[in-house]
Scaffold this motif. Structure first.
Motif, PDB file in Angstrom:
ATOM      1  N   GLY A 333       0.813  -1.138  -0.159  1.00 39.32           N
ATOM      2  CA  GLY A 333      -0.112  -0.059   0.117  1.00 39.32           C
ATOM      3  C   GLY A 333       0.875   1.335   0.170  1.00 39.32           C
ATOM      4  O   GLY A 333       0.193   2.395   0.328  1.00 39.32           O
ATOM      5  N   ARG A 334       2.100   1.344  -0.661  1.00 39.63           N
ATOM      6  CA  ARG A 334       2.678   2.615  -0.421  1.00 39.63           C
ATOM      7  C   ARG A 334       2.332   3.708  -1.177  1.00 39.63           C
ATOM      8  O   ARG A 334       2.322   4.737  -0.649  1.00 39.63           O
ATOM      9  N   PRO A 335       1.855   3.555  -2.364  1.00 41.12           N
ATOM     10  CA  PRO A 335       1.379   4.484  -3.136  1.00 41.12           C
ATOM     11  C   PRO A 335       0.214   5.376  -2.280  1.00 41.12           C
ATOM     12  O   PRO A 335       0.125   6.552  -2.155  1.00 41.12           O
ATOM     13  N   ARG A 336      -0.790   4.650  -1.793  1.00 41.30           N
ATOM     14  CA  ARG A 336      -1.779   5.089  -0.864  1.00 41.30           C
ATOM     15  C   ARG A 336      -1.174   5.774   0.182  1.00 41.30           C
ATOM     16  O   ARG A 336      -1.928   6.910   0.692  1.00 41.30           O
ATOM     17  N   THR A 337      -0.186   5.106   0.957  1.00 39.07           N
ATOM     18  CA  THR A 337       0.654   5.992   2.002  1.00 39.07           C
ATOM     19  C   THR A 337       1.093   7.165   1.701  1.00 39.07           C
ATOM     20  O   THR A 337       0.823   8.337   2.356  1.00 39.07           O
ATOM     21  N   TYR A 338       1.710   7.323   0.795  1.00 37.27           N
ATOM     22  CA  TYR A 338       2.280   8.476   0.083  1.00 37.27           C
ATOM     23  C   TYR A 338       0.972   9.644  -0.071  1.00 37.27           C
ATOM     24  O   TYR A 338       1.291  10.800   0.188  1.00 37.27           O
ATOM     25  N   GLU A 339       0.099   9.143  -0.624  1.00 37.77           N
ATOM     26  CA  GLU A 339      -0.993  10.108  -1.056  1.00 37.77           C
ATOM     27  C   GLU A 339      -1.815  10.716   0.260  1.00 37.77           C
ATOM     28  O   GLU A 339      -1.948  11.937   0.260  1.00 37.77           O
ATOM     29  N   LYS A 340      -1.844   9.745   1.186  1.00 36.98           N
ATOM     30  CA  LYS A 340      -2.534  10.188   2.658  1.00 36.98           C
ATOM     31  C   LYS A 340      -1.477  10.943   3.338  1.00 36.98           C
ATOM     32  O   LYS A 340      -2.209  11.893   3.848  1.00 36.98           O
ATOM     33  N   ILE A 341      -0.301  10.922   3.431  1.00 38.55           N
ATOM     34  CA  ILE A 341       0.761  11.843   3.901  1.00 38.55           C
ATOM     35  C   ILE A 341       0.578  13.160   3.301  1.00 38.55           C
ATOM     36  O   ILE A 341       0.439  14.153   3.834  1.00 38.55           O
ATOM     37  N   LEU A 342       0.660  13.455   2.091  1.00 34.90           N
ATOM     38  CA  LEU A 342       0.403  14.520   1.230  1.00 34.90           C
ATOM     39  C   LEU A 342      -0.681  14.994   1.579  1.00 34.90           C
ATOM     40  O   LEU A 342      -0.890  16.451   1.876  1.00 34.90           O
ATOM     41  N   SER A 343      -1.891  14.307   1.561  1.00 33.42           N
ATOM     42  CA  SER A 343      -3.268  15.041   1.986  1.00 33.42           C
ATOM     43  C   SER A 343      -3.226  15.746   3.237  1.00 33.42           C
ATOM     44  O   SER A 343      -3.704  16.592   3.335  1.00 33.42           O
ATOM     45  N   ASN A 344      -2.570  14.741   4.240  1.00 31.33           N
ATOM     46  CA  ASN A 344      -2.440  15.477   5.687  1.00 31.33           C
ATOM     47  C   ASN A 344      -1.820  16.687   5.782  1.00 31.33           C
ATOM     48  O   ASN A 344      -2.311  17.603   6.545  1.00 31.33           O
TER      49      ASN A 344
END
Length: 444
Positions: A333-344
Motif C-alpha cells: 500500500g505504499r502509493p496510498r500511504t504517500y497520497e495520504k501523507i501529502l493529503s494530511n
C-alpha cells in the motif's frame, strides 16, 4: 631487429606467465594432497538402508559431527570475497554461527547451499522427503544419481564437497512440535522455514516466536514467474500471496500479528493453478498425499522462483548474522500511504507556511529512500503510524525540510521552537537528522 626483439619479449612474458600459473597449481595440488579429506566424502546413503525410511539417528551415525580439517589459508581464500564485503568482524560472526534449515526442496536447498558457500560454520538440515526426478528442475545441487536418496543426505554430500570446513547435520525427519525441542536444540542463531505445509509452518513459526529464535519464513514460490515481485517484509505487510495470507491468519489465531520476516511475491496469483486430479482418485484424494494433511494435488513450479526465494533468505540471514545493515522495504500500500501523507500535509498547512513545494513522488523518495520508512526518533516503521513533518517549522514545506516521525511524535515536534531543538533532542540526533537532510540536498 625491433620486431624480432618485441616478439622475443612477448614470448618470454608468455613463458613467465605460464610458469607462474603452473607454480600456483602445483602449490594448490600439494595442499590438497596433504589434506585428502577435501575431495573424499562418504556416499549419501548406505546400500542396505532404504532412503525413504532412514531415521535421523541413522543419518547422524553415517555422518559424524567432526568436520574435515582444512587449512585456514584455504578457507580464507575460498571466502575472500565475503571477507572483502562483510569485513573481519562480520565474517567472524558468520563463521561462528549455527543455522537450521527446515525443508530442503527448491527454496531450502538453495538457501542451505548459499549459507554453506558463505561460511556458516554449522548447518542443521531437516527434511523427511527424498529427491525425486521431478524435483531436479528446482533443487540446488541434486543430480540423477541422487534420485531416491534423502534430501538431507543429498545436501550433506554435495555441500561437504563445496565447503568441507562446515559442520553439516543432515536429519531425515518430519518437523513437528513433539520433536521441536530436539530438532531445534542448541540455540541456533537463525532458523529458516522453507516448509510448504501450512500447519507445520505455523507450528514452527510459533515455536520460534515463543522462544525468541530468529526466524525467516518462505511463502509461496509455486505458480509464480516474475522475479521482480519478490519481496522481504514482515508477515503483517504481505499481500497477493495466498500462503502468506493463510499463514497470517493461522498465526493471528495463536496470538502473533507481526515480528516474523518472510520472503514472498507480490505477483497476482491465478495464471497457474493446481493440476487436476484424475477422477478415479478424487474420492480418496488424501491417500495420494505424501503424508496425512499434506497437499495431494501438484502445484506447477517454475524452478527459478524457488531458487530466488532461497537466495533472498540466505542473503538476509548472512547480513543479519554479520551485522551488515540491510533494511528490506515493505511495499504494501505504499502509493496510498504517500497520497495520504501529502493529503494530511495539505490539510495541516497554514497560509503563513508558504507555498507547498512537494509532490507525491517527493513523499515517496523522502519517506522510503532517505528515512527508510522509519521514525528518526523511535525507529517505528508501522505504516499507519509514521508521517512526514517539517524539521524546521520556520521554513517552508520543502523536500529538504522533511523528517519522518510517528504521528504522535510529529504533533509534539511541531510545538518545539527550532532554537530549542538541540536541548530537546540532543546533539547526536540533531547531527543524524542534518546528515540525512544533506543527502536530500545533494540529490536535488
Amino acid at each position: 631487429m625491433v620486431a624480432a626483439a618485441a616478439l622475443g619479449a612477448a614470448a618470454a612474458l608468455t613463458v613467465s606467465s605460464v610458469a607462474r600459473a603452473v607454480s600456483t597449481r602445483t602449490k594448490v595440488k600439494k595442499l590438497k594432497d596433504e589434506h585428502k579429506g577435501l575431495s573424499f566424502f562418504p556416499p549419501p546413503t548406505p546400500a542396505d538402508v532404504p532412503p525413504t525410511v532412514m531415521l535421523a539417528a541413522s543419518v547422524q551415525a553415517l555422518y559424524p559431527k567432526k568436520v574435515v580439517p582444512v587449512p585456514e589459508v584455504l578457507i580464507r581464500e575460498q571466502l575472500s570475497r565475503n571477507y572483502s564485503f562483510l569485513g573481519e568482524e562480520g565474517m567472524a560472526a558468520v563463521r561462528a554461527s549455527f543455522v537450521v534449515v527446515v525443508g530442503l526442496g527448491g527454496v531450502g536447498s538453495h538457501a542451505a547451499h548459499m549459507l554453506a558457500r558463505s561460511g556458516v560454520q554449522h548447518l542443521r538440515l531437516i527434511d523427511f522427503d527424498q529427491v525425486t526426478l521431478s524435483s531436479l528442475n528446482r533443487h540446488a545441487v541434486a543430480t540423477h544419481a541422487d534420485v531416491g536418496t534423502s534430501k538431507a543426505a543429498c545436501l550433506h554430500s554435495h555441500l561437504s564437497a563445496i565447503a568441507p570446513h562446515t559442520r553439516i547435520e543432515p536429519i531425515t525427519e518430519l518437523f513437528d512440535l513433539a520433536a521441536a525441542d530436539r530438532l531445534l536444540a542448541g540455540q541456533p542463531h537463525f532458523v529458516l522455514d522453507c516448509i510448504d505445509n501450512l500447519a507445520t509452518k505455523i507450528d514452527l513459526l510459533k515455536y520460534c516466536s515463543d522462544r525468541g529464535l530468529r526466524v525467516i519464513s518462505s511463502m509461496g514460490a509455486g505458480a509464480k514467474a516474475d522475479p521482480s515481485r519478490i519481496q522481504i517484509a514482515d508477515i503483517s505487510d504481505t499481500f497477493e500471496d495466498p500462503l502468506a495470507r493463510a499463514t497470517r491468519q493461522g498465526l493471528k489465531k495463536k496470538g502473533i500479528d507481526s515480528g516474523i520476516a518472510v520472503v514472498y511475491s507480490t505477483e497476482k496469483p491465478g495464471k497457474v493453478k493446481l493440476l487436476p486430479m484424475d477422477q478415479d482418485k478424487e474420492p480418496n484424494a488424501d491417500e495420494y498425499a505424501v503424508l496425512p494433511n499434506f497437499r495431494s494435488r501438484i502445484l506447477p513450479v517454475l524452478g527459478t522462483l524457488p531458487a530466488l526465494f532461497g537466495m533472498a533468505m540466505a542473503s538476509y540471514v548472512i547480513c543479519r548474522l554479520a551485522g551488515f545493515e540491510m533494511n528490506p522495504l515493505p511495499i504494501k500500500g505504499r502509493p496510498r500511504t504517500y497520497e495520504k501523507i501529502l493529503s494530511n500535509i495539505k490539510k495541516d498547512r497554514k497560509p503563513s507556511d508558504g507555498d507547498l513545494q512537494i509532490s507525491v513522488q517527493d513523499i515517496g523518495f523522502v519517506l522510503d529512500e532517505i528515512w527508510l520508512g522509519k521514525s528518526f526518533l523511535s525507529g517505528s516503521y508501522e505504516k499507519e503510524k509514521v508521517t512526514l513533518t517539517r524539521w524546521n517549522t520556520n521554513k517552508p514545506w520543502k523536500i529538504d525540510n522533511l523528517v519522518c516521525l510517528t504521528k504522535k511524535e510529529a504533533d509534539e515536534h511541531s510545538l518545539i521552537p527550532f532554537e530549542k531543538m538541540e536541548s530537546h533532542y540532543g546533539h547526536d540526533i540533531i547531527a543524524k537528522v542534518e546528515t540525512k537532510l544533506q543527502e536530500i540536498r545533494k540529490s536535488e
